[in-house]
Scaffold this motif. Structure first.
Motif, mmCIF file in Angstrom:
data_model
loop_
_atom_site.group_PDB
_atom_site.id
_atom_site.type_symbol
_atom_site.label_atom_id
_atom_site.label_comp_id
_atom_site.label_asym_id
_atom_site.label_seq_id
_atom_site.Cartn_x
_atom_site.Cartn_y
_atom_site.Cartn_z
ATOM 1 N N THR A 90 -15.070 17.667 3.871
ATOM 2 C CA THR A 90 -16.400 18.053 3.410
ATOM 3 C C THR A 90 -17.254 16.886 2.929
ATOM 4 O O THR A 90 -18.467 17.039 2.779
ATOM 5 C CB THR A 90 -16.317 19.098 2.275
ATOM 6 O OG1 THR A 90 -15.616 18.537 1.169
ATOM 7 C CG2 THR A 90 -15.631 20.373 2.758
ATOM 8 N N SER A 94 -21.531 16.431 2.041
ATOM 9 C CA SER A 94 -21.683 16.697 0.611
ATOM 10 C C SER A 94 -22.560 15.661 -0.061
ATOM 11 O O SER A 94 -22.685 14.526 0.402
ATOM 12 C CB SER A 94 -20.303 16.692 -0.063
ATOM 13 O OG SER A 94 -19.492 17.710 0.456
ATOM 14 N N SER A 95 -23.119 16.055 -1.203
ATOM 15 C CA SER A 95 -23.895 15.120 -2.015
ATOM 16 C C SER A 95 -22.928 14.123 -2.657
ATOM 17 O O SER A 95 -21.727 14.372 -2.765
ATOM 18 C CB SER A 95 -24.662 15.873 -3.102
ATOM 19 O OG SER A 95 -23.759 16.426 -4.048
ATOM 20 N N THR A 98 -20.959 15.691 -5.485
ATOM 21 C CA THR A 98 -19.832 16.505 -5.027
ATOM 22 C C THR A 98 -18.668 15.616 -4.609
ATOM 23 O O THR A 98 -17.513 15.896 -4.943
ATOM 24 C CB THR A 98 -20.261 17.409 -3.850
ATOM 25 O OG1 THR A 98 -21.327 18.250 -4.288
ATOM 26 C CG2 THR A 98 -19.113 18.257 -3.347
ATOM 27 N N LEU A 102 -15.004 15.708 -6.288
ATOM 28 C CA LEU A 102 -13.776 15.947 -5.510
ATOM 29 C C LEU A 102 -12.807 14.775 -5.639
ATOM 30 O O LEU A 102 -11.593 14.967 -5.728
ATOM 31 C CB LEU A 102 -14.117 16.195 -4.040
ATOM 32 C CG LEU A 102 -14.754 17.546 -3.732
ATOM 33 C CD1 LEU A 102 -15.304 17.565 -2.299
ATOM 34 C CD2 LEU A 102 -13.750 18.673 -3.929
ATOM 35 N N LEU A 148 -18.282 19.024 -10.107
ATOM 36 C CA LEU A 148 -18.463 19.984 -9.014
ATOM 37 C C LEU A 148 -19.381 21.128 -9.439
ATOM 38 O O LEU A 148 -20.232 21.571 -8.660
ATOM 39 C CB LEU A 148 -17.118 20.516 -8.533
ATOM 40 C CG LEU A 148 -16.266 19.510 -7.772
ATOM 41 C CD1 LEU A 148 -14.878 20.083 -7.497
ATOM 42 C CD2 LEU A 148 -16.939 19.118 -6.461
ATOM 43 N N SER A 151 -22.864 19.777 -9.557
ATOM 44 C CA SER A 151 -23.376 19.569 -8.196
ATOM 45 C C SER A 151 -23.786 20.880 -7.536
ATOM 46 O O SER A 151 -24.732 20.909 -6.748
ATOM 47 C CB SER A 151 -22.351 18.827 -7.331
ATOM 48 O OG SER A 151 -21.291 19.676 -6.949
ATOM 49 N N LEU A 152 -23.108 21.967 -7.863
ATOM 50 C CA LEU A 152 -23.513 23.269 -7.327
ATOM 51 C C LEU A 152 -24.930 23.615 -7.767
ATOM 52 O O LEU A 152 -25.756 24.063 -6.955
ATOM 53 C CB LEU A 152 -22.552 24.367 -7.793
ATOM 54 C CG LEU A 152 -21.196 24.429 -7.125
ATOM 55 C CD1 LEU A 152 -20.321 25.470 -7.825
ATOM 56 C CD2 LEU A 152 -21.340 24.767 -5.658
ATOM 57 N N ASP A 155 -27.453 20.912 -6.198
ATOM 58 C CA ASP A 155 -27.626 21.135 -4.763
ATOM 59 C C ASP A 155 -28.407 22.419 -4.491
ATOM 60 O O ASP A 155 -29.240 22.471 -3.590
ATOM 61 C CB ASP A 155 -26.274 21.177 -4.051
ATOM 62 C CG ASP A 155 -25.564 19.832 -4.068
ATOM 63 O OD1 ASP A 155 -26.199 18.818 -4.430
ATOM 64 O OD2 ASP A 155 -24.362 19.800 -3.732
#
Length: 165
Positions: A90, A94-95, A98, A102, A148, A151-152, A155
Motif C-alpha cells: 500500500t 499512501s500518504s 500513512t 505503517l 495511522l 492520516s485517516l 486523507d
C-alpha cells in the motif's frame, strides 16, 4: 504506470524502509542496554518515568502469558509479516503520514518478535507507575497506530476538498 507514478512508488517504499530500519535499529540497540543497565533490580528514576526491568511472556498487558512461547512467537511473527506485506503493497498509493505510521507499526512489532525470539519473552523497561511497564518497541506500535488514525482524518479531509465543486 507512468514515470511519475513509478518514482512516487519508489520514494514511498524507500521512506518505508528507511523508517523501519531506523526504528528497528534503535529498539534492538536499546533493549540489551536496558537489560544490562537495569540488571539485579536496579532502577533509574527520571521523575515521570522510571527505568526498571520487567519481562513479558504474553502479549499486550501480559495477556496470553500462559500460551506456550513457540505459539506466541509464531502468531506474532505471522501478524508482523502481514503488516510488512500490507505496508509494502500500500505504500505507493499512501500518504507519507500513512507510510510512516505503517513503518512504525511494523518496526515495533518486528522488534518485539526479535526480542521474544531470544528467550521467549519481551524485555520491558519503561515504567510510569500508572501504566503497565513497556518498551521502546511498544511506543513505536502505539505511535504507528496514532499516526495511522491521524492520516485517516487528514486523507479524508484532503479527498473531500479535492472532490468539492
Amino acid at each position: 504506470m507512468t514515470g511519475t507514478a513509478i518514482s512516487r512508488a519508489r520514494r514511498s517504499r524507500r521512506l518505508l524502509l528507511v523508517v523501519v530500519a531506523g526504528l528497528l535499529a534503535v529498539a534492538l540497540v536499546v533493549d540489551p542496554l536496558a537489560r544490562q543497565a537495569l540488571a539485579g533490580g536496579r532502577s533509574i528514576d527520571l521523575e515521570v518515568l522510571q527505568l526498571r526491568l520487567a519481562y513479558n511472556t504474553g502479549v499486550a498487558f501480559s495477556m496470553g502469558d500462559h500460551v506456550p512461547s513457540p505459539v506466541l512467537l509464531t502468531v506474532t511473527g505471522l501478524i508482523t509479516a502481514a503488516i510488512a506485506v500490507y505496508a509494502w503493497r500500500t505504500a505507493p498509493a499512501s500518504s507519507w503520514l500513512t507510510v510512516v505510521g505503517l513503518a512504525a507499526l511494523f518496526a515495533g512489532a518486528a522488534a518485539n518478535v526479535v526480542d521474544r525470539t531470544l528467550d521467549g519473552r519481551v524485555t520491558d523497561y519503561l515504567h510510569t507507575g500508572w501504566f503497565p511497564t513497556f518498551n521502546l518497541a511498544d511506543t513505536f506500535l502505539t505511535c504507528g497506530v496514532a499516526l495511522l488514525l491521524v492520516s485517516l482524518f487528514v486523507d479524508a479531509r484532503t479527498e473531500a476538498k479535492e472532490s468539492a465543486p
